[in-house]
Scaffold this motif. Structure first.
Motif, PDB file in Angstrom:
ATOM      1  N   UNK A 269       0.813  -1.214   0.000  1.00 29.22           N
ATOM      2  CA  UNK A 269       0.000   0.000   0.000  1.00 29.22           C
ATOM      3  C   UNK A 269       0.849   1.267   0.000  1.00 29.22           C
ATOM      4  N   UNK A 270       1.998   1.235   0.684  1.00 29.32           N
ATOM      5  CA  UNK A 270       2.808   2.454   0.812  1.00 29.32           C
ATOM      6  C   UNK A 270       3.746   2.668  -0.372  1.00 29.32           C
ATOM      7  N   UNK A 271       4.292   1.567  -0.908  1.00 23.78           N
ATOM      8  CA  UNK A 271       5.295   1.692  -1.960  1.00 23.78           C
ATOM      9  C   UNK A 271       4.793   1.201  -3.316  1.00 23.78           C
ATOM     10  N   UNK A 272       4.467  -0.085  -3.394  1.00 22.93           N
ATOM     11  CA  UNK A 272       4.107  -0.652  -4.693  1.00 22.93           C
ATOM     12  C   UNK A 272       3.421  -1.994  -4.468  1.00 22.93           C
ATOM     13  N   UNK A 273       2.283  -2.216  -5.128  1.00 24.98           N
ATOM     14  CA  UNK A 273       1.575  -3.489  -4.969  1.00 24.98           C
ATOM     15  C   UNK A 273       2.486  -4.674  -5.281  1.00 24.98           C
ATOM     16  N   UNK A 274       3.278  -4.552  -6.318  1.00 20.83           N
ATOM     17  CA  UNK A 274       4.115  -5.677  -6.756  1.00 20.83           C
ATOM     18  C   UNK A 274       5.216  -5.996  -5.743  1.00 20.83           C
ATOM     19  N   UNK A 275       5.660  -4.989  -4.995  1.00 16.91           N
ATOM     20  CA  UNK A 275       6.604  -5.246  -3.907  1.00 16.91           C
ATOM     21  C   UNK A 275       5.942  -6.085  -2.820  1.00 16.91           C
TER      22      UNK A 275
END
Length: 497
Positions: free
Chosen positions: A181-187
């Motif tokens: 949620x904070x950086x990237x869904x794929x992360x």
């Protein structure tokens, strides 16, 4: 599996080494811990990934479609356990089923971690559904194999194993959910893949020394003649299904909506077929038929309960994202964090409920009465979450403590119904269908989520109070009806309490 083979398995497992339990419990605890970490980490952000705009890293699906797909996905995960159990029992054993399942789950999460198209998303879902169907029921079966039937550590061992499930479920949304949620869904999906990889490493490198023969013996292996017949049928079925899919795609008959409708039909039809088969079987005695009749209302109650509880990952997840005040007490709350509440409350409250039942002894509620309590709390959890809209309207942001309270109330219901349902299933199952009845129990969750896929389209901020109110009231009414029926159901159980 013969009693001799069961004894051989137990003798092959080091019986001390993990908090006074067999060493194999270490392997299974951490395998399932990491598998649940990967599953709940992915699930904490999946619905957001589906309906967030492409500019925000999502797929840009319509929100109601995303909620329906999420429910269908959950339904198919539980249905796939039947196939996973069959493959383990007839073809390659539970240990290989766990290993193959873990690989498929990891590949599914890797597919999600790679930015791609909607087609890649559906491929990942297929991999995770099949993988979970192979791993989840079979890792639990291996826990049972490492203890002898008379071992008084057995129930405590399952309790420790269950704690591993909930610890993984608690930590995953906080770690993978926050990253997604904070950086990237794929992360976030990548972290879920790493979790499953760690689970596979634990299983691979410790099973030889810790598990002995557990999971390696095939319970009811296919003969060579049966293998030929089964593989021929599977091949024909695969060809027919492939042809039907191609025709459906070419004629535009296969759409997300028609697929959701199809799974909805299967979610109801498969359990009905199970009940009819067991009841009409010549292997089922008269007393067992009576217990099947008693089990049907419990099964329906279970569907009602899970239809509410599983909306914690769909409707309430959306509610956390769009209707909840996420800046609270000086911190910014990620909507994914609310997915940690269910396992957290289970970890806290499970020992309390267990103590209450022990303390009550013979005075504790009967099985149907406990189910009615589960439905009562489930219904109340939905009535709780409609109160903010009643007091403040449907367009103002809601204090997050309302959502916390709703999750807490439904967990009380879950602890009244879920473990009791597992125990009741083992007691009420016909002897000839003991394993299949356990699969039937899990199908109540599949049926619930298949139904949810049909009804989530009725949820909007404008219909919020009606949606929660109607479903909550229906659960409470069914709770009262089941409570009134309890004495009669108890008689149908023929001595089972």
């Amino acid at each position: 599996m013969s009693d001799l083979n069961k004894r051989k398995i137990v003798e092959s497992v080091p019986q001390k080494g993990f908090f006074g339990h067999p060493k194999g419990l270490f392997t299974l605890f951490f395998t399932e811990f990491w598998e649940r970490f990967s599953y709940y980490g992915m699930r904490a952000i999946l619905v957001y990934y589906m309906y967030y705009e492409v500019s925000k890293g999502g797929l840009g699906l319509d929100q109601q479609t995303a909620l329906a797909i999420m429910s269908i996905y959950g339904s198919l995960v539980y249905m796939s356990g039947i196939i996973g159990g069959w493959f383990a029992d007839r073809l390659f054993g539970t240990s290989k089923a766990v290993f193959y399942g873990g690989i498929l789950i990891m590949l599914g999460h890797i597919a999600l971690a790679i930015p791609g198209s909607l087609a890649m998303f559906f491929i990942s879902m297929v991999l995770i559904i099949i993988g979970t169907g192979l791993l989840k029921p079979n890792v639990s079966s291996i826990v049972g194999e490492i203890y002898s039937i008379k071992d008084n550590r057995r129930d405590a061992g399952f309790s420790i194993f269950y704690m591993g499930i909930n610890l993984g479920g608690f930590l995953a949304p906080l770690i993978a959910g926050t990253a997604g949620m904070k950086y990237n869904f794929h992360l976030g999906f990548g972290i879920a893949a790493v979790g499953m990889f760690l689970g596979l490493m634990v299983f691979m490198f410790t099973k030889k020394t810790n598990l002995g023969l557990a999971g390696t013996l095939i319970a009811n292996p296919l003969s060579q003649a049966e293998k030929k017949k089964v593989f021929t049928l599977f091949g024909l079925a695969a060809v027919i299904v492939a042809i039907l899919i191609i025709i459906a795609i070419l004629t535009d008959a296969l759409t997300v909506k028609t697929f959701i409708a199809l799974v909805g039909v299967l979610g109801i039809a498969i359990p009905i077929a199970y009940f009819v088969t067991m009841y009409r079987s010549p292997k089922t005695t008269n007393d067992e038929r009576s217990r099947i009749i008693a089990y049907i209302p419990l099964f329906i109650a279970s569907i009602m309960f899970w239809a509410i509880q599983e909306q914690g990952a769909t409707i309430l997840a959306s509610y956390a994202d769009k209707r909840t005040q996420l800046d609270f007490a000086g911190i910014h709350i990620s909507p994914a964090w609310f997915q940690s509440l269910n396992p957290l409350f289970i970890i806290i409250m499970a020992p309390v409920l267990a103590w209450v039942w022990v303390k009550l002894g013979d005075r504790q509620p009967t099985i149907p009465q406990k189910f009615s309590l589960g439905l009562l709390f489930a219904g109340l959890s939905f009535l709780v979450i409609l109160l903010p809209a009643y007091f403040g309207g449907t367009h103002s942001l809601v204090n997050p403590l309302w959502l916390v309270l709703s999750y807490f109330v439904v967990v009380i219901g879950e602890l009244c119904l879920s473990p009791v349902g597992l125990s009741a299933t083992t007691k009420l199952a016909p002897a000839a269908f003991s394993a299949q009845t356990m699969s039937l129990w899990f199908l109540s969750n599949a049926a619930a989520q298949a139904i949810n896929a049909q009804i989530v389209k009725f949820y909007t901020p404008e219909t919020e109070m009606i949606y929660f109110g109607v479903i909550g009231a229906a659960s409470i009414l069914l709770s009262i009806l089941l409570f009134l029926m309890s004495p009669k159901l108890q008689r149908f159980m023929k001595g089972i309490r």
